[in-house]
Structures are given as structure tokens and as C-alpha cells.
Design an enzyme around this catalytic site. Structure first.
Site, PDB file in Angstrom:
ATOM      1  N   GLU A  43      25.905  83.081  35.285  1.00  0.00           N
ATOM      2  CA  GLU A  43      27.056  83.684  34.627  1.00  0.00           C
ATOM      3  C   GLU A  43      27.628  82.749  33.552  1.00  0.00           C
ATOM      4  O   GLU A  43      27.724  81.536  33.749  1.00  0.00           O
ATOM      5  CB  GLU A  43      28.134  83.967  35.675  1.00  0.00           C
ATOM      6  CG  GLU A  43      29.403  84.603  35.134  1.00  0.00           C
ATOM      7  CD  GLU A  43      30.497  84.719  36.190  1.00  0.00           C
ATOM      8  OE1 GLU A  43      31.398  85.553  35.999  1.00  0.00           O
ATOM      9  OE2 GLU A  43      30.457  83.973  37.198  1.00  0.00           O
ATOM     10  N   LYS A 116      32.246  93.229  34.072  1.00  0.00           N
ATOM     11  CA  LYS A 116      32.518  92.843  35.455  1.00  0.00           C
ATOM     12  C   LYS A 116      33.687  93.643  36.033  1.00  0.00           C
ATOM     13  O   LYS A 116      34.784  93.659  35.466  1.00  0.00           O
ATOM     14  CB  LYS A 116      32.806  91.345  35.481  1.00  0.00           C
ATOM     15  CG  LYS A 116      33.009  90.726  36.846  1.00  0.00           C
ATOM     16  CD  LYS A 116      33.105  89.213  36.688  1.00  0.00           C
ATOM     17  CE  LYS A 116      33.373  88.470  37.959  1.00  0.00           C
ATOM     18  NZ  LYS A 116      33.395  87.000  37.750  1.00  0.00           N
ATOM     19  N   CYS A 154      28.921  87.915  39.580  1.00  0.00           N
ATOM     20  CA  CYS A 154      29.658  86.971  40.413  1.00  0.00           C
ATOM     21  C   CYS A 154      30.546  87.650  41.454  1.00  0.00           C
ATOM     22  O   CYS A 154      30.048  88.115  42.470  1.00  0.00           O
ATOM     23  CB  CYS A 154      30.419  85.994  39.536  1.00  0.00           C
ATOM     24  SG  CYS A 154      30.877  84.469  40.413  1.00  0.00           S
TER      25      CYS A 154
END
Length: 283
Positions: A43, A116, A154
Site C-alpha cells: 500500500e 479504500k 489494508c
């Protein structure tokens, strides 16, 4: 037999974006030379993990997908090597900012952008200062050999809903680029084994291979613990890296076999969606 070879990269980063991109590029080339068709960097590999502090000056590093150095470099590399590279980057979209991922196909084109969905906020991981929650919804992407690839970023990887949603959209393999390590507020807390267990659980309960790529090295008061891995559909870790080493890991999966195993377990046959309404209600 439908086979796919996947790779995860693990490395340390500095605040020199060009050097970081070159280092990632070297490992992408190594992975491609080992037959990898889908290659996952960690990431936000453009630099150090900047979300440890709140600094308004850092917003200037965000760029639109068509202008970001990391994305442009991975596009050129993907086209040259004929590989797929899920590329994490700090995205600017008008006045808005996102922790985003550009899915770059083997023709070098951006197939689309995922933003995200779950944004953490805590000591050393103050992402809500920088990023809006993603507005794209979960996404899957066409991969090699008519496969379908799912990617979460993540903090997304801790949520079973993320994995299950991508599976219901047809994902054959799940990928998670990550930046995670020590907890500045509690030096006794080591989440490395928890981090793995969460994703291994997704592998088992969805009968799907998992690819996780983390960073290593110490950045200011944070030490990133690596331990990147690839697990099979049984949740067994096939290949892994340690807490400090940089490198490439690869694995090959027979997705026809995986699909047979998934059907035999019956998890998707026995789902009861009519009972799950509570999952989409606020607490």
C-alpha cells in the site's frame, strides 16, 4: 485446468518517490521473470507511510490517477512485461482525497479505480485526516486466463464483509496491499499474527487464495513488520517473507481445483441472505 501465478512484493520505503518506484519496478521485473501474472506491491509505496501524523502540507502529494507518478510507472511496466499490477496511490479528485488503487492490466491501461472503503483512525494510523471513505463500492477485475480478481486495501482486510462481497461478485483470488506495523501508543501490542489470522479466515470461509503484501523497515517511530504471505484456499500459508527481509514471493493456483473445493464446502450453497439484514443496519 485454469492456472494463475501471483506474486507479492515486500520492501522498505523512503520519501524519495523516484527511488521507491524504481525499487518496486525491480521487484516487479523479478516477479515477472518467475512467471507471475498478477504482481502486488504494498500500500502507498510512493513514499513513507505519511498517515502517522496530521500535516496539511502532505495533501500536495495527492494526484489524479492519470497524473500520479506511481501509476504512470506501473502502467509502462505492466505493458512492457504483460502483467497485471494493482497499484495503490494517494488520489486527488477535485477537492477530495482518497486512498486508492488503480488496477492496471497487461496492456498498460487502467481498468478502473477502487477507493479504500474502510478508513482507520488511531495513533500512528490517522488516515481519516487525509482520506474520504471510498465511494466506489467493492470492485472486482478481469484477470489473466478469464479469471476475476478482487482487491481490498489494508484496513479493508480486517472485514469479512469485504471478502464476502468480492466473492459474491465472482472473485477467484483476493489481494490486499498493506502498510501495517507497530502501534505507537502501545509498544507491547504486536498485531502481526492477528493480521494474518484475519485474512487466513477469509481464505477458509470463502475457499479462496489470498495474497497480502506489506512493507518493512522503521519509519520514524513505526516499524513495519512485513510477514507478507500467500495462502491457498484451505488457509495454509504456501509462501511467506519475514519481518525484515525484502523480496518477492510467488505461488501458482489451479483455480478449477479451487472452485471444486469451494463447491464441496457448500458455504455459498448454504448461505441464508434473508437472515442477514442485521448486518446492514447501524449499531
Amino acid at each position: 485446468m485454469t492456472e494463475i501465478t501471483v506474486a507479492a512484493l515486500q520492501l522498505a520505503f523512503s520519501n524519495d518517490m523516484d527511488a521507491n518506484i524504481e525499487h518496486v519496478s525491480e521487484l516487479v521485473r523479478e516477479a515477472a521473470s518467475r512467471g507471475a501474472q498478477v504482481i502486488l506491491p504494498p500500500e502507498l509505496f510512493e513514499g513513507e507511510y505519511f498517515c502517522r501524523v496530521e500535516d496539511e502540507g502532505l495533501f500536495s502529494n495527492a494526484k489524479p490517477v492519470g497524473e500520479h507518478k506511481a501509476v504512470l510507472a506501473m502502467q509502462a511496466l505492466a505493458e512492457a512485461l504483460k502483467v497485471t499490477i494493482p497499484t495503490s496511490f494517494f488520489e486527488a479528485d477535485g477537492p477530495h482525497h482518497y486512498n486508492s488503487l488503480a488496477m492496471i492490466g497487461p496492456d498498460g491501461e487502467v481498468q478502473g479505480v477502487y477507493r479504500k472503503s474502510h478508513i482507520p483512525d488511531g495513533p500512528g494510523y490517522e488516515e481519516k485526516f487525509y482520506f474520504r471513505p471510498g465511494n466506489t463500492g467493492f470492485k472486482v477485475w478481469p484477470g489473466p486466463a478469464k479469471t476475476t480478481l478482487g482487491v481490498g486495501v489494508c484496513w479493508d482486510q480486517w472485514y469479512p464483509e469485504t471478502a464476502r462481497a468480492m466473492m459474491l461478485m465472482g472473485a477467484d483470488v483476493l489481494f490486499y496491499p498493506t502498510a501495517i506495523g507497530s502501534e505507537p501508543h502501545d509498544t507491547s501490542l504486536d498485531t502481526a499474527r492477528l493480521w494474518r489470522r484475519a485474512m487466513v479466515g477469509h481464505a477458509v470461509s470463502n475457499v479462496v487464495p489470498i495474497v497480502a503484501a506489506n512493507r518493512v523497515g522503521t519509519e520514524h517511530d513505526q516499524t513495519f513488520y512485513g510477514t507478507s504471505f500467500i495462502a491457498d484456499e484451505r488457509g495454509d500459508i504456501i509462501v511467506e517473507l519475514g519481518r525484515e527481509e525484502e523480496g518477492v514471493i510467488t505461488a501458482t493456483f489451479d483455480l478449477d481445483r479451487v472452485k471444486r473445493h469451494r463447491a464441496a464446502f457448500g458455504f455459498f450453497r448454504d448461505r441464508r441472505p434473508e437472515l442477514y439484514g442485521r448486518l446492514v443496519q447501524d449499531i
